[in-house]
Design an enzyme around this catalytic site. Structure first.
Site, PDB file in Angstrom:
ATOM      1  CD  GLU A  88      -1.426   0.076   3.638  1.00  0.00           C
ATOM      2  OE1 GLU A  88      -1.700  -1.012   4.126  1.00  0.00           O
ATOM      3  OE2 GLU A  88      -1.949   1.140   3.977  1.00  0.00           O
ATOM      4  CB  CYS A 120      -3.004  -4.236   5.977  1.00  0.00           C
ATOM      5  SG  CYS A 120      -2.474  -2.692   6.705  1.00  0.00           S
ATOM      6  CB  THR A 163       1.147   1.809  15.234  1.00  0.00           C
ATOM      7  OG1 THR A 163       0.557   2.828  14.414  1.00  0.00           O
ATOM      8  CG2 THR A 163       0.574   1.916  16.636  1.00  0.00           C
ATOM      9  CB  SER A 213      -8.764   2.084  12.197  1.00  0.00           C
ATOM     10  OG  SER A 213      -7.832   2.134  13.262  1.00  0.00           O
ATOM     11  CG  HIS A 244      -3.345  -6.748  10.041  1.00  0.00           C
ATOM     12  ND1 HIS A 244      -2.144  -6.520   9.414  1.00  0.00           N
ATOM     13  CD2 HIS A 244      -3.870  -5.522  10.297  1.00  0.00           C
ATOM     14  CE1 HIS A 244      -1.962  -5.213   9.284  1.00  0.00           C
ATOM     15  NE2 HIS A 244      -2.991  -4.588   9.809  1.00  0.00           N
ATOM     16  CE  LYS A 253      -7.424  -2.448  21.771  1.00  0.00           C
ATOM     17  NZ  LYS A 253      -8.230  -1.874  22.830  1.00  0.00           N
ATOM     18  CG  ASN A 289       1.239  -1.974  10.745  1.00  0.00           C
ATOM     19  OD1 ASN A 289       1.253  -3.024  10.106  1.00  0.00           O
ATOM     20  ND2 ASN A 289       0.209  -1.152  10.754  1.00  0.00           N
ATOM     21  CB  SER A 322      -7.925   0.209   6.402  1.00  0.00           C
ATOM     22  OG  SER A 322      -7.438  -0.017   7.693  1.00  0.00           O
TER      23      SER A 322
END
Ligand code: CAA
Length: 407
Positions: A88, A120, A163, A213, A244, A253, A289, A322
């Site tokens: 990307e 991603c 990040t 996001s 990811h 999470k 990332n 995204s």
């Protein structure tokens, strides 16, 4: 287990990394930004972020990962019939990253090459396309090279800054793979038109609605996983799951969310994290990332740590891009994968990386635009394939063509 009975398995045969030479310690970045280091280290679950220098870009990172893939796996560029680069952070609006790679690696002319963009998700689009290309018979015995490569940038001082990261993961995809046999034809997809993370054409740095996001990622996970579970029925439980990983806490999470969909209590879901996910987070914490490559960096981390123990075991993979698109799929670690992983020395490139003070990182970023415009030396030799030397970006020629060399 492949759902294509009676056909040879298809999947990931080898894996290799390409990383920039510099990294920033996030404890030092936190101090420079006046933030408690525990926010970055524990709150976000990050440790370091790799930083690209002017001579490093998504093309050189991809080429260096692919070059290492060939050198360590025993495969040859002559085996490749499909080369896809998921990114990307492309370097040209038209010329695909895969064409640069074709030249730098000396891939055959009878080869399909293209770039896949979907935030991603682009690397997963490339991987699943490669699997379908093989399953359809179009490969005719050849292998696919799928490279995920990105330089993740947010504005200096922004919430997204800790990040960031940069790096590439190269995957060799073929029949009878030696690492991970994918379950061909069984994936859970999810798509939704959202503005959670974007990068307008004239921007080098991503824009993001950060908290939104996170929610989009979790919604996409629920959608893709639900769709996958409907196909899987009473399938064998997953021994591990790679997610990811924009930052470590996001994987935590995600895992809680997924295991609660399975019916676990929040406490039981959290307790399963150490066994089912944690081994996949070491490399992401050391690199940051890398957008398209983040899921495959997690897979590389898991295999580096546990391939031998996981031989014959089933693992889940979750990819999120995204915008958005997500896919949940699974594979089985192949017998003897442990010995191959040891020979691949997946994390060895990190030994060549060195610590960079925050002031130097900031100076590199301020010079970013200048670095883009820097002219290539008059006597620069364009292209030339080599597996023995590292790819570097030299600059633009007088027609604004990017000049690379194997140095
Ligand atoms: N010690 C320990 N923990 C602390 C702390 C301290 N001193 N201070 C705060 N924390 C904790 C917070 O409680 C919070 O934890 P929870 O998420 O468990 O509640 C965590 O640290 C983060 O704190 P904030 O939410 O206040 O952080 P923030 O608002 O500054 O930014 C972010 C967080 C929105 C993720 C931001 O880093 C960001 O925008 N990142 C880029 C976007 C991103 O990565 N999105 C992920 C989903 S989209 C995707 O996956 C695609 C992609 O690759 C980009």
């Amino acid at each position: 287990m492949s759902v294509r009975h009676g056909f040879p398995p298809i999947g990931i045969d080898a894996i290799a990394l390409g990383v920039p030479r510099r990294f920033v310690e996030l404890s030092e970045l936190a101090e420079a930004r006046g933030v408690a280091p525990s926010k970055y280290l524990t709150g976000l679950g990050t440790r370091r972020m790799a930083i690209a220098a002017p001579e490093e870009d998504p093309i050189t990172l991809a080429a260096n990962a692919a070059r290492r893939l060939f050198l360590r796996s025993g495969a040859s560029p002559a085996d490749i019939g499909l080369c896809v680069v998921g990114t990307e952070t492309a370097v040209d609006h038209s010329k695909p990253a895969a064409s640069f790679l074709h030249g730098l690696l000396g891939l055959p002319s009878a080869c399909r090459v293209f770039e896949a963009k979907h935030a991603c998700f682009g690397g997963t689009a490339g991987l699943l396309n490669a699997v379908d290309w093989i399953a359809s018979g179009s490969a005719r015995g050849r292998a696919a090279l799928v490279v995920c490569s990105d330089v993740a940038r947010y504005a200096l001082g922004s919430a997204g800054e800790p990040t960031q990261g940069a790096g590439a993961v190269a995957l060799l995809v073929r029949e009878r793979p030696r690492l991970l046999a994918l379950e061909v034809g069984q994936t859970g997809s999810y798509a939704r038109d959202v503005y959670d993370f974007w990068r307008p054409l004239h921007h080098k740095e991503a824009l993001v609605d950060g908290h939104f996001s996170v929610q989009c990622y979790l919604d996409a996970l629920a959608g893709a996983y639900g769709e996958w579970r409907r196909q899987d029925g009473d399938g064998e439980p997953l021994a591990r799951t790679c997610y990811h990983v924009p930052y470590g806490k996001m994987a935590r999470k995600a895992h809680r969310h997924r295991r609660m969909i399975d019916g676990l209590t929040e406490q039981a879901a959290d307790e399963s994290f150490a066994v089912e996910v944690e081994p996949s987070l070491d490399l992401p914490a050391r690199i940051g990332n890398i957008y398209t490559g983040s899921l495959y960096l997690a897979l590389a981390s898991l295999l580096s740590a546990q391939a031998r123990d996981l031989e014959g075991k089933r693992i889940g993979l979750f990819s999120y891009g995204s915008g958005s698109c997500a896919e949940f799929f699974a594979g089985r670690v192949v017998p003897e994968a442990g010995a191959l992983v040891a020979a691949l020395e997946i994390d060895a490139p990190l030994a060549e990386c060195h610590h960079t003070p925050v002031a130097e990182y900031e100076a590199l970023r301020r010079n970013d635009e200048a670095a883009d415009r820097r002219p290539a030396p008059e006597d620069a030799e364009r292209g030339g394939a080599s597996l023995d030397r590292r790819a570097v970006y030299l600059g633009l020629d007088s027609s604004e063509r990017r000049v690379y060399a194997n140095a």
